[in-house]
Design a protein around this motif. Structure first.
Motif, PDB file in Angstrom:
ATOM      1  N   MET A 193      -4.219  14.301  -9.215  1.00 11.43           N
ATOM      2  CA  MET A 193      -3.250  14.849 -10.133  1.00 11.43           C
ATOM      3  C   MET A 193      -3.018  13.871 -11.277  1.00 11.43           C
ATOM      4  O   MET A 193      -2.821  12.687 -11.062  1.00 11.43           O
ATOM      5  N   ARG A 194      -3.065  14.384 -12.486  1.00 11.12           N
ATOM      6  CA  ARG A 194      -2.900  13.549 -13.667  1.00 11.12           C
ATOM      7  C   ARG A 194      -1.433  13.535 -14.084  1.00 11.12           C
ATOM      8  O   ARG A 194      -0.796  14.586 -14.200  1.00 11.12           O
ATOM      9  N   ILE A 195      -0.883  12.342 -14.318  1.00  8.79           N
ATOM     10  CA  ILE A 195       0.508  12.203 -14.742  1.00  8.79           C
ATOM     11  C   ILE A 195       0.573  12.361 -16.254  1.00  8.79           C
ATOM     12  O   ILE A 195      -0.186  11.730 -16.989  1.00  8.79           O
ATOM     13  N   LYS A 196       1.476  13.220 -16.715  1.00 11.44           N
ATOM     14  CA  LYS A 196       1.650  13.423 -18.144  1.00 11.44           C
ATOM     15  C   LYS A 196       2.789  12.540 -18.633  1.00 11.44           C
ATOM     16  O   LYS A 196       3.902  12.621 -18.122  1.00 11.44           O
ATOM     17  N   LEU A 197       2.503  11.678 -19.614  1.00 10.95           N
ATOM     18  CA  LEU A 197       3.511  10.806 -20.191  1.00 10.95           C
ATOM     19  C   LEU A 197       4.204  11.509 -21.345  1.00 10.95           C
ATOM     20  O   LEU A 197       3.605  12.344 -22.025  1.00 10.95           O
ATOM     21  N   THR A 198       5.450  11.162 -21.573  1.00 10.56           N
ATOM     22  CA  THR A 198       6.196  11.703 -22.698  1.00 10.56           C
ATOM     23  C   THR A 198       6.424  10.582 -23.704  1.00 10.56           C
ATOM     24  O   THR A 198       6.860   9.496 -23.341  1.00 10.56           O
ATOM     25  N   TYR A 199       6.091  10.855 -24.962  1.00 10.30           N
ATOM     26  CA  TYR A 199       6.276   9.883 -26.033  1.00 10.30           C
ATOM     27  C   TYR A 199       7.297  10.417 -27.023  1.00 10.30           C
ATOM     28  O   TYR A 199       7.327  11.610 -27.316  1.00 10.30           O
ATOM     29  N   LYS A 200       8.103   9.528 -27.550  1.00 11.07           N
ATOM     30  CA  LYS A 200       8.989   9.852 -28.663  1.00 11.07           C
ATOM     31  C   LYS A 200       8.431   9.078 -29.853  1.00 11.07           C
ATOM     32  O   LYS A 200       8.529   7.850 -29.903  1.00 11.07           O
ATOM     33  N   CYS A 217       2.093  11.383 -38.449  1.00 13.68           N
ATOM     34  CA  CYS A 217       2.589  10.496 -37.403  1.00 13.68           C
ATOM     35  C   CYS A 217       1.950   9.130 -37.660  1.00 13.68           C
ATOM     36  O   CYS A 217       0.773   8.928 -37.362  1.00 13.68           O
ATOM     37  N   PRO A 218       2.685   8.193 -38.252  1.00 11.84           N
ATOM     38  CA  PRO A 218       2.087   6.929 -38.679  1.00 11.84           C
ATOM     39  C   PRO A 218       1.532   6.054 -37.553  1.00 11.84           C
ATOM     40  O   PRO A 218       0.702   5.187 -37.809  1.00 11.84           O
ATOM     41  N   LEU A 219       1.943   6.268 -36.316  1.00 11.92           N
ATOM     42  CA  LEU A 219       1.415   5.465 -35.214  1.00 11.92           C
ATOM     43  C   LEU A 219       0.039   5.946 -34.744  1.00 11.92           C
ATOM     44  O   LEU A 219      -0.631   5.252 -33.983  1.00 11.92           O
ATOM     45  N   ILE A 220      -0.357   7.143 -35.197  1.00 12.40           N
ATOM     46  CA  ILE A 220      -1.656   7.689 -34.807  1.00 12.40           C
ATOM     47  C   ILE A 220      -2.466   7.908 -36.079  1.00 12.40           C
ATOM     48  O   ILE A 220      -2.231   8.886 -36.800  1.00 12.40           O
ATOM     49  N   PRO A 221      -3.388   7.011 -36.392  1.00 11.02           N
ATOM     50  CA  PRO A 221      -4.175   7.149 -37.617  1.00 11.02           C
ATOM     51  C   PRO A 221      -4.857   8.515 -37.706  1.00 11.02           C
ATOM     52  O   PRO A 221      -5.461   8.991 -36.757  1.00 11.02           O
ATOM     53  N   LEU A 276      -3.534  12.485 -28.766  1.00  9.69           N
ATOM     54  CA  LEU A 276      -3.311  11.745 -27.519  1.00  9.69           C
ATOM     55  C   LEU A 276      -4.402  12.045 -26.500  1.00  9.69           C
ATOM     56  O   LEU A 276      -4.794  11.164 -25.730  1.00  9.69           O
ATOM     57  N   ASP A 277      -4.911  13.277 -26.486  1.00 11.06           N
ATOM     58  CA  ASP A 277      -6.048  13.597 -25.621  1.00 11.06           C
ATOM     59  C   ASP A 277      -7.265  12.758 -26.015  1.00 11.06           C
ATOM     60  O   ASP A 277      -7.970  12.223 -25.163  1.00 11.06           O
ATOM     61  N   MET A 278      -7.496  12.630 -27.328  1.00  7.55           N
ATOM     62  CA  MET A 278      -8.616  11.809 -27.808  1.00  7.55           C
ATOM     63  C   MET A 278      -8.397  10.341 -27.429  1.00  7.55           C
ATOM     64  O   MET A 278      -9.333   9.637 -27.109  1.00  7.55           O
ATOM     65  N   GLN A 279      -7.138   9.914 -27.473  1.00 14.80           N
ATOM     66  CA  GLN A 279      -6.799   8.539 -27.104  1.00 14.80           C
ATOM     67  C   GLN A 279      -7.314   8.218 -25.713  1.00 14.80           C
ATOM     68  O   GLN A 279      -7.947   7.198 -25.493  1.00 14.80           O
ATOM     69  N   SER A 280      -7.051   9.107 -24.777  1.00 16.74           N
ATOM     70  CA  SER A 280      -7.450   8.835 -23.401  1.00 16.74           C
ATOM     71  C   SER A 280      -8.969   8.824 -23.265  1.00 16.74           C
ATOM     72  O   SER A 280      -9.521   8.079 -22.462  1.00 16.74           O
ATOM     73  N   GLN A 281      -9.662   9.615 -24.065  1.00 18.23           N
ATOM     74  CA  GLN A 281     -11.124   9.662 -24.001  1.00 18.23           C
ATOM     75  C   GLN A 281     -11.782   8.462 -24.678  1.00 18.23           C
ATOM     76  O   GLN A 281     -12.832   8.011 -24.255  1.00 18.23           O
ATOM     77  N   GLU A 282     -11.150   7.960 -25.755  1.00 20.46           N
ATOM     78  CA  GLU A 282     -11.760   6.881 -26.533  1.00 20.46           C
ATOM     79  C   GLU A 282     -11.201   5.496 -26.211  1.00 20.46           C
ATOM     80  O   GLU A 282     -11.723   4.496 -26.686  1.00 20.46           O
ATOM     81  N   TRP A 342      -8.200   4.046 -27.026  1.00 20.63           N
ATOM     82  CA  TRP A 342      -7.224   3.381 -27.885  1.00 20.63           C
ATOM     83  C   TRP A 342      -5.824   3.760 -27.427  1.00 20.63           C
ATOM     84  O   TRP A 342      -5.658   4.680 -26.642  1.00 20.63           O
ATOM     85  N   SER A 343      -4.836   3.018 -27.894  1.00 19.84           N
ATOM     86  CA  SER A 343      -3.487   3.283 -27.399  1.00 19.84           C
ATOM     87  C   SER A 343      -2.454   3.169 -28.509  1.00 19.84           C
ATOM     88  O   SER A 343      -2.667   2.521 -29.524  1.00 19.84           O
ATOM     89  N   ILE A 344      -1.328   3.782 -28.263  1.00 14.25           N
ATOM     90  CA  ILE A 344      -0.178   3.694 -29.159  1.00 14.25           C
ATOM     91  C   ILE A 344       0.527   2.380 -28.863  1.00 14.25           C
ATOM     92  O   ILE A 344       0.641   1.990 -27.705  1.00 14.25           O
ATOM     93  N   PRO A 345       1.013   1.676 -29.896  1.00 13.87           N
ATOM     94  CA  PRO A 345       1.726   0.427 -29.639  1.00 13.87           C
ATOM     95  C   PRO A 345       2.891   0.652 -28.681  1.00 13.87           C
ATOM     96  O   PRO A 345       3.630   1.631 -28.797  1.00 13.87           O
ATOM     97  N   ALA A 346       3.040  -0.252 -27.715  1.00 10.45           N
ATOM     98  CA  ALA A 346       4.108  -0.132 -26.726  1.00 10.45           C
ATOM     99  C   ALA A 346       5.478  -0.345 -27.364  1.00 10.45           C
ATOM    100  O   ALA A 346       6.459   0.249 -26.950  1.00 10.45           O
ATOM    101  N   ARG A 347       5.520  -1.200 -28.352  1.00  9.47           N
ATOM    102  CA  ARG A 347       6.783  -1.489 -29.040  1.00  9.47           C
ATOM    103  C   ARG A 347       6.561  -1.384 -30.538  1.00  9.47           C
ATOM    104  O   ARG A 347       5.547  -1.833 -31.057  1.00  9.47           O
ATOM    105  N   TYR A 348       7.524  -0.787 -31.213  1.00  9.17           N
ATOM    106  CA  TYR A 348       7.471  -0.703 -32.664  1.00  9.17           C
ATOM    107  C   TYR A 348       8.889  -0.537 -33.186  1.00  9.17           C
ATOM    108  O   TYR A 348       9.805  -0.189 -32.436  1.00  9.17           O
ATOM    109  N   GLU A 349       9.065  -0.788 -34.453  1.00  8.02           N
ATOM    110  CA  GLU A 349      10.371  -0.659 -35.092  1.00  8.02           C
ATOM    111  C   GLU A 349      10.242   0.301 -36.265  1.00  8.02           C
ATOM    112  O   GLU A 349       9.283   0.233 -37.026  1.00  8.02           O
ATOM    113  N   VAL A 350      11.186   1.194 -36.395  1.00 10.45           N
ATOM    114  CA  VAL A 350      11.231   2.084 -37.541  1.00 10.45           C
ATOM    115  C   VAL A 350      12.259   1.507 -38.503  1.00 10.45           C
ATOM    116  O   VAL A 350      13.404   1.279 -38.134  1.00 10.45           O
TER     117      VAL A 350
END
Length: 77
Positions: free
Chosen positions: A1-8, A25-29, A53-59, A61-69
């Motif tokens: 079973m694949r766990i689905k993460l939620t991102y804000k 979405c500036p965090l995803i080129p 995000l689907d492409m992220q898992s295949q390739e 790459w990842s979204i930064p864990a921490r960022y500031e707006v």
């Protein structure tokens, strides 16, 4: 079973050249969408983010864990 993460994620809405609203979405080129109304643009960017995000898992790459707006104010001359 694949766990689905939620991102804000931060997004930017701006006026399109011809009409409508462009959303990025500036965090995803390259993650960009649009719509004729704000609601349509929001639905479309959610779909674009999901696809990216689907492409992220295949390739691997990842979204930064921490960022500031933040905002910057510049004077236009």
């Amino acid at each position: 079973m694949r766990i689905k993460l939620t991102y804000k994620l931060p997004i930017i809405l701006s006026e399109g050249e011809d009409s409508g609203i462009v959303v990025t979405c500036p965090l995803i080129p390259g993650c960009i969408s649009q719509g004729q109304t704000r609601d349509e643009a929001m639905r479309n960017i959610r779909e674009a983010v999901d696809l990216c995000l689907d492409m992220q898992s295949q390739e691997g790459w990842s979204i930064p864990a921490r960022y500031e707006v933040a905002e910057v104010t510049n004077a236009v001359v």
